[in-house]
Design a protein around this motif. Structure first.
Motif, PDB file in Angstrom:
ATOM      1  N   PHE B 152     -24.671  15.268 -16.590  1.00  0.00           N
ATOM      2  CA  PHE B 152     -25.327  16.022 -15.517  1.00  0.00           C
ATOM      3  C   PHE B 152     -26.829  15.814 -15.589  1.00  0.00           C
ATOM      4  O   PHE B 152     -27.517  15.609 -14.593  1.00  0.00           O
ATOM      5  CB  PHE B 152     -25.040  17.521 -15.643  1.00  0.00           C
ATOM      6  CG  PHE B 152     -23.670  17.941 -15.236  1.00  0.00           C
ATOM      7  CD1 PHE B 152     -23.312  19.277 -15.303  1.00  0.00           C
ATOM      8  CD2 PHE B 152     -22.728  17.041 -14.793  1.00  0.00           C
ATOM      9  CE1 PHE B 152     -22.048  19.690 -14.941  1.00  0.00           C
ATOM     10  CE2 PHE B 152     -21.462  17.453 -14.431  1.00  0.00           C
ATOM     11  CZ  PHE B 152     -21.123  18.788 -14.504  1.00  0.00           C
ATOM     12  N   ILE B 156     -29.383  13.374 -12.777  1.00  0.00           N
ATOM     13  CA  ILE B 156     -30.339  14.051 -11.938  1.00  0.00           C
ATOM     14  C   ILE B 156     -31.775  13.662 -12.255  1.00  0.00           C
ATOM     15  O   ILE B 156     -32.686  14.025 -11.512  1.00  0.00           O
ATOM     16  CB  ILE B 156     -30.123  15.585 -12.073  1.00  0.00           C
ATOM     17  CG1 ILE B 156     -30.542  16.290 -10.825  1.00  0.00           C
ATOM     18  CG2 ILE B 156     -30.833  16.132 -13.266  1.00  0.00           C
ATOM     19  CD1 ILE B 156     -29.588  16.045  -9.723  1.00  0.00           C
ATOM     20  N   LEU B 164     -29.574  14.210  -5.738  1.00  0.00           N
ATOM     21  CA  LEU B 164     -29.116  15.589  -5.661  1.00  0.00           C
ATOM     22  C   LEU B 164     -27.797  15.669  -4.913  1.00  0.00           C
ATOM     23  O   LEU B 164     -26.880  16.391  -5.312  1.00  0.00           O
ATOM     24  CB  LEU B 164     -30.178  16.444  -4.973  1.00  0.00           C
ATOM     25  CG  LEU B 164     -31.409  16.682  -5.837  1.00  0.00           C
ATOM     26  CD1 LEU B 164     -32.547  17.215  -5.000  1.00  0.00           C
ATOM     27  CD2 LEU B 164     -31.098  17.657  -6.934  1.00  0.00           C
ATOM     28  N   ASP B 165     -27.692  14.908  -3.836  1.00  0.00           N
ATOM     29  CA  ASP B 165     -26.443  14.872  -3.081  1.00  0.00           C
ATOM     30  C   ASP B 165     -25.289  14.369  -3.954  1.00  0.00           C
ATOM     31  O   ASP B 165     -24.239  14.994  -4.055  1.00  0.00           O
ATOM     32  CB  ASP B 165     -26.653  13.959  -1.864  1.00  0.00           C
ATOM     33  CG  ASP B 165     -25.427  13.896  -0.991  1.00  0.00           C
ATOM     34  OD1 ASP B 165     -25.443  13.129  -0.020  1.00  0.00           O
ATOM     35  OD2 ASP B 165     -24.433  14.611  -1.255  1.00  0.00           O
ATOM     36  N   GLY B 166     -25.523  13.223  -4.610  1.00  0.00           N
ATOM     37  CA  GLY B 166     -24.482  12.681  -5.487  1.00  0.00           C
ATOM     38  C   GLY B 166     -24.154  13.638  -6.607  1.00  0.00           C
ATOM     39  O   GLY B 166     -22.989  13.790  -6.992  1.00  0.00           O
ATOM     40  N   ALA B 167     -25.176  14.308  -7.153  1.00  0.00           N
ATOM     41  CA  ALA B 167     -24.944  15.199  -8.283  1.00  0.00           C
ATOM     42  C   ALA B 167     -24.088  16.390  -7.879  1.00  0.00           C
ATOM     43  O   ALA B 167     -23.233  16.828  -8.647  1.00  0.00           O
ATOM     44  CB  ALA B 167     -26.270  15.679  -8.858  1.00  0.00           C
ATOM     45  N   ILE B 168     -24.293  16.933  -6.687  1.00  0.00           N
ATOM     46  CA  ILE B 168     -23.457  18.054  -6.231  1.00  0.00           C
ATOM     47  C   ILE B 168     -21.993  17.621  -6.226  1.00  0.00           C
ATOM     48  O   ILE B 168     -21.115  18.314  -6.760  1.00  0.00           O
ATOM     49  CB  ILE B 168     -23.867  18.514  -4.826  1.00  0.00           C
ATOM     50  CG1 ILE B 168     -25.208  19.211  -4.859  1.00  0.00           C
ATOM     51  CG2 ILE B 168     -22.816  19.403  -4.224  1.00  0.00           C
ATOM     52  CD1 ILE B 168     -25.138  20.695  -5.034  1.00  0.00           C
ATOM     53  N   LYS B 169     -21.725  16.439  -5.648  1.00  0.00           N
ATOM     54  CA  LYS B 169     -20.334  15.982  -5.571  1.00  0.00           C
ATOM     55  C   LYS B 169     -19.777  15.758  -6.975  1.00  0.00           C
ATOM     56  O   LYS B 169     -18.668  16.158  -7.309  1.00  0.00           O
ATOM     57  CB  LYS B 169     -20.242  14.674  -4.764  1.00  0.00           C
ATOM     58  CG  LYS B 169     -21.029  14.631  -3.480  1.00  0.00           C
ATOM     59  CD  LYS B 169     -20.384  15.454  -2.400  1.00  0.00           C
ATOM     60  CE  LYS B 169     -21.275  15.652  -1.185  1.00  0.00           C
ATOM     61  NZ  LYS B 169     -21.800  14.435  -0.567  1.00  0.00           N
ATOM     62  N   CYS B 171     -20.900  16.905 -10.009  1.00  0.00           N
ATOM     63  CA  CYS B 171     -20.867  18.019 -10.954  1.00  0.00           C
ATOM     64  C   CYS B 171     -19.710  18.962 -10.675  1.00  0.00           C
ATOM     65  O   CYS B 171     -18.990  19.355 -11.590  1.00  0.00           O
ATOM     66  CB  CYS B 171     -22.184  18.783 -10.923  1.00  0.00           C
ATOM     67  SG  CYS B 171     -23.568  17.813 -11.507  1.00  0.00           S
ATOM     68  N   PHE B 172     -19.504  19.314  -9.408  1.00  0.00           N
ATOM     69  CA  PHE B 172     -18.470  20.304  -9.145  1.00  0.00           C
ATOM     70  C   PHE B 172     -17.086  19.777  -9.485  1.00  0.00           C
ATOM     71  O   PHE B 172     -16.280  20.473 -10.103  1.00  0.00           O
ATOM     72  CB  PHE B 172     -18.532  20.768  -7.693  1.00  0.00           C
ATOM     73  CG  PHE B 172     -19.557  21.829  -7.478  1.00  0.00           C
ATOM     74  CD1 PHE B 172     -20.790  21.540  -6.948  1.00  0.00           C
ATOM     75  CD2 PHE B 172     -19.289  23.129  -7.843  1.00  0.00           C
ATOM     76  CE1 PHE B 172     -21.738  22.526  -6.782  1.00  0.00           C
ATOM     77  CE2 PHE B 172     -20.228  24.125  -7.671  1.00  0.00           C
ATOM     78  CZ  PHE B 172     -21.457  23.819  -7.144  1.00  0.00           C
ATOM     79  N   THR B 243     -26.081   6.605  -7.178  1.00  0.00           N
ATOM     80  CA  THR B 243     -27.333   7.307  -6.893  1.00  0.00           C
ATOM     81  C   THR B 243     -28.345   7.310  -8.039  1.00  0.00           C
ATOM     82  O   THR B 243     -29.537   7.220  -7.766  1.00  0.00           O
ATOM     83  CB  THR B 243     -27.059   8.759  -6.465  1.00  0.00           C
ATOM     84  OG1 THR B 243     -26.228   9.384  -7.430  1.00  0.00           O
ATOM     85  CG2 THR B 243     -26.366   8.793  -5.128  1.00  0.00           C
TER      86      THR B 243
END
Lengths: 126, 506
Positions: B152, B156, B164-169, B171-172, B243
């Motif tokens: 994570f 980032i 940030l967009d890629g990280a949201i997908k 991480c969750f 990303t």
């Protein structure tokens, strides 16, 4: 009896978390993750068989623990899971806030920066 | 009743975890000194690499090694148990992560170093080595989470909108996957009463009539499938792996998905060797779907890193198929493919990073004419194209050959034909990429920046070393195949592993 009650509560938490995790809004995803970690912790607790109220300590007069002590291993697993869960939740919380600041939206379907809507096709010839 | 402490030599089992952990702590303590960070990190990676290769040599010579923490008796303490599979993957992972760190000397800027890039890479290695070397399934969850949170942080660093967009997908869904792993572990504990993998092997055999084992096994398959990017839960990979910074992309694509495959192998040979319910049938279908959809996805991509992401997925499909067919030969193919895939995928991502630095873009529609700028890069990339497509004489041929021959001798004709079809599609995808990037004349308006010698050395030589390893394995596969065969046979008959674990300690 107690195990049944714990399992029912865990089931309700699972249901709530699945509903929230299937949502578009990232804040609801966060709440879903929080409920999910609580549900998992209750599941581990119930899986360890809720036995007695006797603490898992060997009394001074005995060499081995009394037969129906509380099971310490699931409690250790749950503590580990709680710690891991809340630290990851803290990260994802800040990530959500930061991505809301940068991307301007809370709706995961509208976050199309990394995967654009109609990407260019690869060239079909030289 | 005092026990003598375990002597330092037996700690070989845990040195590959302790050394990067301490080095990461050192890096964080020295976080103000940005100039020291790469030195500390590279020293840590070098020491860990020496220790993992020493561990591999020790396991080669003496069989599986085990060490139970605090010297407690084995099913009660947490055991670190290393057989050939774990030692092999830990060595390869350490060496590859070290090479990526060399690459990153000119890829990550000062801001990234200030934000702890190097300690995070070391912690990622701690999680990866921990996963490969542990003998306790809950401890595997802990190392998965260590690896997850380090990833994570790495995904980032840089903080662009794309990241940030890629990280949201990413991480969750990764969080969801590891939580499913935890649920399955809790339920397994409730059914079996133990969490030690060697003990689970014996206990689950006595429980074969219990129907909840099928549910638990499927839950494990789903959880590790999310981590390993299997169908239908792989969509996070093309959404996020392209990303972050190029070095981070390389180490993620090369190593993290293979940890998921390792966990699948370990669970379905040690904990559920009979595959309760229809798990192996499900995994066969999953493997075939993953490899075909991965290959077709690669054909549709314009951006190089997303194309490579789909190639990773296609490779994962082959590994899952090898596991699902569940003979010693096909599992040996899976392990061989895992090693080959780590090397090839990391090298490809590092090359794409170099290409991006030279041409300023990673889009196939905008690239071209790089052959005249650097024939060496074109040659290296061509070797990688052959390797990832599975052509002789490079390392991609051997695992596919073993898998196809194992599959045909098992009678699994449709799934093995899918392997061959996937190889055709992958060949088209990467061959076209090579032609467009290197062979065709540069499109109008493109300027290729020639890198200076220092940047060139740190960017190209790690990839060149990986290509050298691929060529070596291609021409002399016997060396790796001996290790892989030992690993596969010890998975088929884990009595030496179980003896090492349950015989260790007082």
């Amino acid at each position: 009896m107690v195990e049944a009650a714990i399992t029912l509560v865990a089931a309700a938490l699972y249901a709530g978390s699945v509903y929230l995790l299937l949502s578009n809004s990232v804040v609801r995803l966060l709440l879903g993750i929080a409920l999910l970690s609580n549900a998992v912790n209750l599941t581990i607790f119930a899986a360890g068989r809720v036995t007695g109220e006797i603490p898992p300590i060997i009394p001074a007069s005995l060499k081995v623990p009394a037969p129906d002590i509380a099971n310490p291993l699931p409690q250790a697993l749950i503590l580990t899971a709680i710690v891991i869960g809340f630290s990851l939740f803290a990260f994802v919380l800040v990530l959500t806030y930061r991505s809301y600041q940068a991307l301007g939206t809370d709706n995961a379907n509208e976050m199309r920066v990394a995967e654009p809507e109609n990407p260019a096709r690869p060239p079909v010839g030289y | 009743m005092q026990q003598p402490p375990t002597d330092l030599g037996n700690w070989l089992v845990v040195w590959p975890i302790i050394i990067p952990l301490l080095t990461a702590a050192l890096g964080i303590m020295a976080r103000a000194r940005i100039g020291w960070q790469p030195v500390i990190a590279l020293a840590g990676f070098a020491a860990t690499a020496i220790m993992s290769v020493a561990l591999l040599a020790a396991v080669s010579a003496n069989g599986p090694l085990a060490l139970t923490m605090s010297n407690w008796p084995a099913p009660f303490g947490i055991t670190f148990a290393v057989d050939m599979l774990g030692a092999l993957l830990a060595s390869v992972a350490t060496l590859v992560a070290g090479l990526v760190t060399v690459y990153s000397l000119h890829d990550v800027d000062t801001a990234a170093r200030r934000h702890g890039f190097y300690p995070l890479m070391l912690m990622l290695l701690v999680g990866i080595n921990g996963s490969f070397l542990t003998g306790d399934i809950f401890n595997l969850y802990v190392w998965f989470e260590v690896m997850l949170i380090a990833s994570f942080g790495l995904i980032i660093i840089g903080g662009s909108k794309e990241q940030l967009d890629g990280a949201i997908k990413y991480c969750f869904i990764s969080l969801l996957g590891t939580t499913l792993f935890l649920i399955a572990t809790g339920l397994l504990y409730g059914v079996a009463g133990t969490l030690n993998m060697a003990d689970l092997y014996r206990t689950v055999q006595t429980l074969s009539a219990d129907t909840s084992l099928a549910i638990i096994a499927t839950l494990y398959a789903l959880a590790f499938g999310i981590k390993a990017a299997a169908f239908p839960v792989f969509f996070w990979l093309p959404a996020s792996y392209h990303t972050p910074k190029f070095a981070v992309s390389a180490v993620f694509a090369g190593l993290l998905t293979k940890v998921g495959v390792y966990a699948l192998i370990r669970t379905f040979t040690m904990v559920f060797p009979q595959g309760p319910g229809m798990v192996f049938e499900i995994l066969t279908v999953v493997g075939v779907a993953t490899m075909l959809i991965g290959a077709m996805g690669a054909l549709a991509q314009n951006e190089l890193r997303r194309m490579l992401g789909y190639l990773v997925i296609s490779g994962i499909g082959m590994m899952i198929l090898g596991l699902a067919l569940h003979t010693p030969q096909t599992i040996a193919a899976t392990i061989f493919y895992a090693v080959h895939s780590i090397l090839v995928i990391t090298a490809l991502y590092l090359m794409v990073g170099t290409i991006s630095r030279m041409a300023g873009t990673t889009r196939l529609s905008e690239l071209g004419g790089l052959y005249s700028a650097s024939p060496m890069l074109a040659g290296l990339f061509l070797v990688l194209v052959f390797a990832v497509a599975g052509f002789p004489p490079f390392s991609g041929l051997w695992p596919k050959l073993i898998l196809v021959s194992g599959g045909f001798s098992e009678g699994a004709y449709w799934s093995t034909s899918a392997v061959l079809l996937t190889s055709v599609l992958v060949t088209i995808a990467v061959g076209r990429a090579w032609g467009l990037v290197f062979w065709r004349p540069a499109p109008a308006g493109q300027s290729i920046q020639i890198l200076d010698r220092a940047t060139w050395r740190t960017m190209v030589w790690p990839a060149a070393l990986l290509v050298g390893a691929i060529v070596l394995i291609g021409f002399f596969p016997v060396m790796l195949f001996d290790l892989v065969a030992t690993a596969s046979l010890s998975l088929a008959d884990p009595s030496a592993y179980i003896g090492a674990v349950l015989g260790s300690g007082p």
